[in-house]
Design a protein around this motif. Structure first.
Motif, PDB file in Angstrom:
ATOM      1  N   HIS B 644       0.655  -1.343   0.047  1.00 12.58           N
ATOM      2  CA  HIS B 644      -0.105  -0.098   0.069  1.00 12.58           C
ATOM      3  C   HIS B 644       0.883   1.085  -0.056  1.00 12.58           C
ATOM      4  CE1 HIS B 644      -3.628  -2.227   0.895  1.00 12.58           C
ATOM      5  NE2 HIS B 644      -2.794  -3.110   1.709  1.00 12.58           N
ATOM      6  N   ALA B 645       0.150   2.477  -0.515  1.00 15.13           N
ATOM      7  CA  ALA B 645       0.921   3.617  -0.289  1.00 15.13           C
ATOM      8  C   ALA B 645       0.019   4.598  -0.500  1.00 15.13           C
ATOM      9  CB  ALA B 645       1.858   3.763  -1.662  1.00 15.13           C
ATOM     10  N   ARG B 646       0.236   5.790   0.449  1.00 15.10           N
ATOM     11  CA  ARG B 646      -0.285   6.695   0.714  1.00 15.10           C
ATOM     12  C   ARG B 646       0.463   8.254   0.307  1.00 15.10           C
ATOM     13  NH1 ARG B 646      -5.507   7.170   4.075  1.00 15.10           N
ATOM     14  NH2 ARG B 646      -4.715   9.196   4.789  1.00 15.10           N
ATOM     15  N   PHE B 647      -0.094   8.882  -0.690  1.00  9.80           N
ATOM     16  CA  PHE B 647       0.583   9.945  -1.124  1.00  9.80           C
ATOM     17  C   PHE B 647      -0.186  11.266  -0.266  1.00  9.80           C
ATOM     18  CE2 PHE B 647       2.928   8.576  -4.654  1.00  9.80           C
ATOM     19  CZ  PHE B 647       2.351   7.296  -4.755  1.00  9.80           C
ATOM     20  N   GLN B 648       0.529  12.215   0.336  1.00  9.01           N
ATOM     21  CA  GLN B 648      -0.182  13.505   0.498  1.00  9.01           C
ATOM     22  C   GLN B 648       0.542  14.613  -0.001  1.00  9.01           C
ATOM     23  OE1 GLN B 648       0.279  13.694   4.880  1.00  9.01           O
ATOM     24  NE2 GLN B 648      -1.584  12.302   5.120  1.00  9.01           N
ATOM     25  N   PHE B 649      -0.290  15.296  -0.749  1.00 10.21           N
ATOM     26  CA  PHE B 649       0.198  16.524  -1.774  1.00 10.21           C
ATOM     27  C   PHE B 649      -0.096  17.652  -0.748  1.00 10.21           C
ATOM     28  CE2 PHE B 649       1.876  14.210  -5.086  1.00 10.21           C
ATOM     29  CZ  PHE B 649       0.953  13.250  -5.291  1.00 10.21           C
ATOM     30  N   ALA B 668       5.641  -0.844   2.702  1.00  7.51           N
ATOM     31  CA  ALA B 668       6.551  -1.814   1.804  1.00  7.51           C
ATOM     32  C   ALA B 668       7.656  -1.176   1.296  1.00  7.51           C
ATOM     33  CB  ALA B 668       5.512  -2.126   0.480  1.00  7.51           C
ATOM     34  N   LEU B 669       7.800   0.306   1.466  1.00  7.87           N
ATOM     35  CA  LEU B 669       9.217   0.857   0.815  1.00  7.87           C
ATOM     36  C   LEU B 669      10.075   1.192   1.886  1.00  7.87           C
ATOM     37  CD1 LEU B 669       7.381   2.970  -2.230  1.00  7.87           C
ATOM     38  CD2 LEU B 669       8.505   0.589  -2.195  1.00  7.87           C
ATOM     39  N   SER B 670       9.593   1.674   3.027  1.00  4.30           N
ATOM     40  CA  SER B 670      10.167   2.683   4.072  1.00  4.30           C
ATOM     41  C   SER B 670       9.533   2.463   5.131  1.00  4.30           C
ATOM     42  CB  SER B 670      10.612   3.774   3.437  1.00  4.30           C
ATOM     43  OG  SER B 670      11.357   4.427   4.612  1.00  4.30           O
ATOM     44  N   LEU B 671      10.339   2.463   6.198  1.00  5.88           N
ATOM     45  CA  LEU B 671       9.560   2.419   7.564  1.00  5.88           C
ATOM     46  C   LEU B 671       9.083   4.073   7.787  1.00  5.88           C
ATOM     47  CD1 LEU B 671      11.518   0.006   9.682  1.00  5.88           C
ATOM     48  CD2 LEU B 671       9.226  -0.206   8.762  1.00  5.88           C
TER      49      LEU B 671
END
Lengths: 522, 932
Positions: B644-649, B668-671
């Protein structure tokens, strides 16, 4: 460029005989200065026993396979060895030039040109008594350009505005006298089938027919009167009751494949009018002829004329671009041709106004007619460019290269001396910075008979045009100054000639590899 | 017969002569007539067999064996031998310096590689060539072919004539001088040796001398070559051909030839008519060169010895039995030989004499008749295909053949000339005979004789008339009975060249005024169109040709009230527009204010002036911005197979900015939270960011509220598709500082455009006379009321139906545009007596037109007219009612309805006069294109 062999003083290269000749020539100092300036030291011949070794990354021999990392040994102006570096034994004391970055190619051969003369034509119609020897100017720019573009053999013939022109000559572009330049003296005659100015084709043909017809009838009447004389002498001898002395072997019977005058042996050749003697020799097949055809309609006339007068065996057609239309007739005649510098023939359909473009050399290549390319002059449309254009138009590379080397050599009958790099042939070659057909390649060195006669790094004119380097020894004129400060640049130093004006810095020469000429002033 | 066939044949001929592998290579060429100029004479319905470039036979209706290639030029075509020009400058070069140079050969000057297509196109296949002019003996001339293969083959006669002149042009031979080479003390430069002639007597004297030298005598003064060369030419059988123009010259040279028994041909012959007796007794031929300069003005007879040229000389000479060839003189090229031949046929010189003078006679004179000049057995197959009689101005050359090969075909220029016995213009006038020229879809010329452009197809026939106009039809509706909408143009439903359209057109109907079957109360527009037009551009004659209304009604109380109301509205509508147009014309932009502020206000004014296009621009941009002013700000979530990923612009790009800041959280990418910065491209909706720390890059594209792209992190790529979860952080969006947009309102005082009304507009245009109005009205009171109502608004209506119009015809004549009467032509009076209502109305001066009120039924219009004629209508009137009057009623007479210059080339070719009821349409052209 670490190697600059044979760096010798100009004057030492000139044989004593030439120097004597030159001494009477008021312009000699200028001429020598000029040759120093050009950086192309004309040298008559290499000293006997001299060898030079040329190394190259690639040698395009024009006689079989190219040689990679090859070596050529030239001794006494002739190639004595050629092959891969490993296979060739290099004389230990011979200077070596070249290197892996160079491509070696045989010198280009111009099969027919009328450049290098003061004027190409005399205004009389039939002038076989003239000789281009008297017209060739050894310091003509044209020959300088030839060195620059790597043309090492040229057939100089009179121009096309003639009926029967004078004797031509095969020369190399090096030497301060015509004799020095000469490879084949008194070589070939130009005959124009196309009308010279002020003539129509019919009157041109008429003049040609009359020139040879008159020769024939004159010879016949000469033979006739010789016969009468002999009979008279015989009768006289008979009357006096003595044996008449045989006078056999005075003259020579007529040979050749054209018409013949029976009994010509009765006349000494020296008794024949020397103004027309060359015509007789042409009919006898002793001279090569270059028949100029300015339109396809001239080709058949040329072939007929050559057949009638026995010229066919040694004739070459010099063709205008439009003459490709007569290619079938040329093929049937077996003649070789020299093509015009304009190689693209364009025709416009009179009704549809559609343009048809014909690339002329391809037509001749397809028909299997031996052809040589020619350049308009040696700087524009030079031979390498012509050959490259042929490749651009789809011709085989080997065929295009042959058309500026071996083909013209064969047309000139010089096939066993020039045109390719083989043992025994003349040491005429070019060291190129790349492929001969590459637009970006330079002729770095031109070697004729084993002598370097051109070095691009010393090409003053080139450097002036390309890099703005002022030629040494010239007056640098400042445009703004009211009184011209004259300064002379000699050997890289600027000396003040007059007026004690401050010495100006000379611009740094932009080429790194330039090796300064170390000629000392006497 | 058929021109299409000819064109086709010509085409196939151009493609096929090379393909002769079948059979023995023979070609059969068919034509209506072949002028052989041999014993066979003129062969009708001819077949010429050609093999190996030679004529094998010319017979009438000959048999064609299988395997032969057949080329049929049609029965209208005429074939003549290829023209032989008796003179030309094609090989003319510099003259020899000597006065006599018999060794100079024209062949040496002739370019066998040259393209002589213009001469071939002009029908000239062989020509005489001379080497030079301006000498007593300039050289020897030859006869060569202008086409064909092989130099030797193309030389018909290599030494045809000893070519010279005793005329003035030979009197200027300069003295002969040859510099000695080399000139020495002993050999002087020499001087000019004068050369004869300088006069006629000198010329004859010199000729005598030359001739005797050729016969062996010693004669001085002509150089060392002339003697031999002349002897050779004489031996080779060359004739003597001398230029002689004046009477004296002709007599002198003819006497010279007579004395010495020479075969002589005189060239020029301007005054030959004065010497006919002498010439005919001496058997001298004349090559007459007309001195008139075609297409240029010249003055004649001014000088002392100048004579008036005459074109009637050939006629006089032929009468006296002198062989005469016509040839181009110095001022003409051989391309004009055909025209010169026609010109020279003045006097009693018939066309066939003229033909002979440019073919057989010159060939005979110049020793070339064994190969060219006629089409007999064994002769070269050099011939010209004409589209009419030979040596007639209206005939042109269709094709030229040399050695049995087609060398020229006239380009298909598309022009068609109709030549008919009767040409019905359509407005009642008839041309007998008549011709019509059409090209580019238009009629270019109509008359008793029209231009025949080269390459035009010429068609002969009995009668021609304009294409029929169906004044009210339904063809094209495809059976649809739906009521029309006035806002949708009727032209939208039309199709191009359907099968039915071709049938209707072949029946003669080329234009149809199409009306929907059901009518709207507010008027139904009709389109005039050509169903057989080739493409959509040509289809429509007039988009709104007419408006249909109905006056008749069952309800007699408010009969016509709708229409009157409609007309009132239309009047107002028209007035509104007139007012608006007047105001627009009068309106000027407000003047800029006083000088000090002029700059600023001037700019504004400028801006306003440019506002029109700029406004649209702005609106475009605005729309784009409006799609989402703040496309990214907020939270975006993505779920992919890698996690999963959450972007905040957070500091998202809004309108006008491209910078972007934000963070990405993905276990999944970084803590840790990955912060990034980058940019957003509004135009491409493309997002490009890189991590503030570390090796993160994100590249994504915003597409339909979805963010698709890839995350690159530590060398690995993760693709994702994110959707927006919230528009959070909106506070962070930068406040827009937007300039208020310029008011879209027009400047003050700018005229307001009235609303366009598709119902009223045609009526308004009808008031201006641009659109016809067709009103259904039957009873006499209806008709009168209707005419009154329309007259009040300035419209002359066309009355449709009009059962009772005969009762009021005098009252309405001149007030109506015409009548489309009930299609049944007869009306009963007094029991069994009948009156033809079409005839009745035409007699009263009211135009009527036939109409089909049907779809494919339009093809019966010609029959309908025939029936009306049978029932007593004037045939001329019926024709008018089919064509010009029908066009007039619909106000499309500037395009169709007549055969007149500038109108559409809609033409019918009939087998007889259309006034005869049995007439049938044979061929139809629509806009110059035949309907096949």
């Amino acid at each position: 460029m670490k190697f600059l062999p044979n760096r010798t003083h100009a004057t030492t290269l000139l044989p004593a005989r030439t120097m004597t000749l030159l001494r009477n020539w008021t312009l000699v100092p200028g001429a020598i200065a000029a040759s120093v300036l050009f950086g192309n030291l004309p040298s008559a011949s290499a000293a006997v026993g001299d060898s030079i070794v040329i190394e190259a990354g690639r040698i395009i021999t024009q006689a079989g396979e190219d040689i990679v990392d090859g070596v050529i040994v030239i001794t006494d102006g002739r190639i004595t060895a050629i092959g891969a570096a490993a296979d060739v034994e290099k004389p230990w004391d011979a200077p070596v030039m070249g290197g892996p970055e160079f491509t070696v190619f045989p010198g280009f051969i111009e099969a027919h040109t009328n450049n290098g003369m003061d004027r190409p034509n005399e205004n009389l119609d039939v002038t076989p008594f003239l000789n281009v020897r008297d017209s060739i100017d050894p310091v003509n720019f044209f020959f300088e350009d030839c060195k620059r573009w790597g043309i090492t053999t040229l057939n100089v013939q009179q121009g096309n505005n003639t009926v029967v022109a004078g004797n031509g000559r095969v020369v190399k572009p090096v030497g301060v006298t015509v004799e020095e330049m000469t490879i084949r003296p008194d070589f070939g005659f130009k005959i124009s089938i196309s009308p010279k100015s002020g003539k129509s084709r019919a009157t041109q043909r008429q003049t040609l027919n009359r020139a040879f017809g008159d020769l024939r009838s004159d010879l016949e009447s000469q033979v006739e009167s010789a016969k009468l004389d002999e009979e008279l002498a015989a009768r006289e001898a008979l009357g006096q009751g003595r044996e008449r002395e045989a006078e056999e072997g005075e003259g020579r019977a007529m040979t050749g494949s054209g018409w013949k005058v029976e009994g010509l042996e009765r006349i000494k050749r020296s008794e024949i009018d020397e103004k027309v003697l060359p015509l007789l020799e042409m009919v006898e097949g002793r001279h090569r002829t270059f028949l100029y055809c300015g339109a396809p309609m001239d080709v058949q006339t040329a072939i007929d004329f050559a057949t009638e007068n026995g010229l066919l065996a040694k004739a070459t057609l010099v063709l205008d671009a439009s003459c490709w239309k007569a290619a079938d007739a040329i093929k049937a005649s077996g003649l070789s041709v020299v093509l015009d510098s304009n190689m693209v023939h364009i025709e416009v359909d009179p009704i549809t106004e559609e343009e048809t473009e014909t690339f002329v050399p391809s037509v001749f290549a397809e028909k299997g007619i031996p052809f040589a390319l020619s350049s308009a002059n040696s700087s524009t449309n030079s031979l390498w460019f012509q050959a490259a254009l042929c490749v651009g138009y789809g011709m085989e590379r080997t065929e295009a290269l042959a058309a500026v080397t071996t083909a013209p050599a064969n047309i000139l009958g010089l096939g066993d001396t020039v045109g390719s790099l083989e043992v025994g042939k003349a040491g005429n070659l070019l060291l190129l910075s790349g492929d001969p057909l590459d637009m970006t390649s330079w002729v770095e060195f031109t070697i004729i008979d084993g002598v370097k006669i051109y070095d691009r790094s010393k090409d003053v004119r080139n450097r002036h045009l390309l890099y703005g380097v002022e030629p040494r020894g010239t007056l640098a004129i400042e445009s703004t100054a009211s009184e011209t400060p004259s300064k002379i640049e000699v050997d890289g130093e600027v000396t003040e000639e007059a007026k004690g004006e401050p010495v100006e810095e000379v611009a740094e020469e932009p080429i790194e590899e330039v090796v300064e000429e170390t000629t000392k002033k006497d | 017969m058929s021109v299409g066939l000819v064109a086709l044949c010509a085409f196939s001929a151009s493609a096929s002569p090379v393909n002769l592998s079948v059979g023995d290579g023979s070609i059969a060429i068919k034509a209506g007539k072949i002028h052989t100029l041999s014993e066979a004479g003129v062969v009708e319905n001819a077949v010429m067999i050609v093999r190996d470039g030679r004529v094998v036979s010319v017979t009438s209706g000959g048999t064609i064996s299988p395997g032969m290639q057949v080329i049929d030029y049609g029965s209208d075509a005429t074939i003549i031998p290829g023209l032989v020009s008796a003179s030309s400058g094609l090989a003319r070069g510099w003259a020899d310096p000597r006065t006599a140079a018999p060794g100079l050969s024209a062949l040496d000057n002739f370019d066998f590689f040259a393209n002589h297509i213009s001469a071939l196109a002009a029908g000239v296949t062989s020509t005489y060539i001379d080497p030079a002019i301006g000498r007593l003996i300039a050289g020897t001339g030859a006869v060569v072919k202008l086409g064909g293969e092989g130099r030797e083959h193309r030389i018909v006669n290599g030494i045809a004539a000893i070519d010279g002149s005793v005329a003035a042009d030979a009197y200027n031979t300069p003295g002969f001088w040859e510099p000695p080479v080399p000139a020495t003390v002993d050999v002087g430069m020499g001087q000019e040796e004068p050369q004869m002639p300088h006069s006629l007597q000198g010329a004859i004297f010199a000729l005598e001398g030359l001739l005797s030298s050729a016969r062996g005598a010693e004669v001085e003064g002509f150089g060392p070559y002339a003697q031999n060369e002349l002897g050779q030419a004489v031996q080779n059988g060359a004739i003597w051909r001398f230029t002689a123009n004046t009477e004296e010259e002709i007599r002198a040279v003819a006497r010279f030839a007579g004395r010495n028994k020479l075969e002589l041909v005189i060239d020029g012959g301007r005054a030959a008519d004065a010497t006919v007796e002498m010439l005919s007794s001496a058997g001298v031929g004349v090559i007459f060169e007309p001195t008139q300069r075609l297409g240029a003005t010249t003055n004649w007879g001014k000088g002392e010895d100048s004579s008036w040229p005459s074109l009637s000389i050939p006629a006089a000479m032929v009468k006296a039995g002198i062989p005469v060839a016509i040839a181009p003189g110095l001022s003409h090229s051989i391309d004009s030989l055909w025209a010169l031949g026609i010109l020279a046929s003045q006097g009693d010189f018939s066309n066939l004499d003229a033909l002979r003078a440019v073919t057989l006679t010159p060939a005979q004179m110049l020793g070339a008749d064994d190969r060219v000049g006629s089409l007999g057995n064994g002769k070269d197959a050099d011939f010209v295909v004409l589209n009419g009689a030979p040596m007639v101005a209206s005939t042109s050359i269709n094709a030229t053949w040399v050695d049995g090969e087609l060398v020229y075909t006239s380009p298909e220029i598309g022009a068609v000339v109709l030549e008919v016995d009767e040409l019905f213009v359509g407005d009642g006038t008839v041309l007998r005979p008549g011709q019509l020229l059409m090209d580019h879809g238009r009629i270019l010329e109509v008359g008793e004789a029209v231009a025949h452009p080269k390459g035009a197809v010429i068609i002969h026939g009995a009668a021609a008339m304009p294409g029929i106009v169906d004044a009210l039809g339904h063809f094209g509706l495809e059976g649809s009975r739906r009521p029309p909408s006035s806002s949708v143009p009727l032209s939208r439903i039309l199709d191009v060249r359907g099968e039915g359209a071709m049938r209707v057109a072949k029946a003669g109907v080329t234009t149809i005024a199409l009306s929907p079957t059901s009518l709207s109360n507010n008027g139904t527009t009709m389109v005039a169109y050509k169903p057989a037009a080739e493409n959509f551009e040509d289809l429509i004659v007039e988009d709104v040709a007419a408006v249909r209304l109905t006056w008749s009604s069952e309800n007699r109380y408010d009969i016509g009230q709708d229409i009157i109301g409609l007309l009132e509205r239309a009047v107002k509508y028209r007035a509104d527009w007139a007012e608006y147009n007047a105001a627009m014309a009068a309106w000027v932009a407000p003047a800029p204010e006083a000088a000090p502020q002029a700059e600023a206000s001037g700019e504004e004014a400028d801006a306003e002036a440019e506002a029109e296009p700029a406004k649209e621009d702005k609106e475009d941009k605005k729309k784009k911005k409006e799609k989402d002013l703040d496309p990214l700000t907020g939270v975006w979530a993505a779920t992919a197979d890698w996690g999963h990923a959450r972007f905040q612009f957070s500091d998202g790009p809004s309108a006008g900015t491209t910078e972007l800041r934000g963070s990405l959280r993905s276990d999944a990418l970084s803590l840790s939270l990955l912060r990034f910065e980058g940019s957003f491209d509004h135009d491409g909706d493309q997002l490009e960011v890189t991590g503030v720390a570390g090796t993160l890059t994100i590249s994504a594209k915003l597409d339909d509220e979805k963010l698709e792209g890839t995350i690159t992190m530590a060398g690995a790529e993760y693709s994702f598709e994110a959707t927006r979860e919230s528009r959070g952080y909106q506070v962070a969006a930068r406040t827009e500082v937007r300039k208020p947009e310029a008011s879209p309102n027009d400047p003050k005082g700018f005229p307001k455009e009235p609303r366009f009304d598709s119902d009223l507009d045609p009526l308004a245009r009808a008031m201006a006379g641009e659109v016809a109005v067709i009103v259904t009205a039957n009873r006499d009171d209806e008709i009168l009321a209707c005419v009154d109502a329309f007259e009040a608004v300035g419209i002359k209506p066309v009355i449709l139906g009009a059962m009772d119009i005969h009762k009021v015809k005098d009252q309405v004549a001149g007030r109506i545009a015409g009548v489309l009467p009930d299609r049944w032509p007869l009306r009963s009076t007094k029991g069994i007596a009948t009156v033809n209502r079409f005839a009745e109305l035409q007699e009263a001066g009211i135009p009527v037109a036939f109409y089909s009120a049907a779809e494919e039924g339009a093809s019966d219009l010609l029959l309908m007219a025939a029936y009306a004629v049978v029932e007593g209508m004037s045939p001329v009137g019926a024709l008018r009612a089919l064509t010009s009057d029908a066009a007039l009623l619909l106000d499309i007479d500037d395009r169709v309805g007549r055969l007149a210059t500038g109108l559409d080339a809609d033409v019918l070719l009939l087998d007889r006069s259309p006034l005869e009821v049995t007439a049938r349409v044979q061929r139809t052209w629509v806009l110059g294109r035949e309907v096949l």
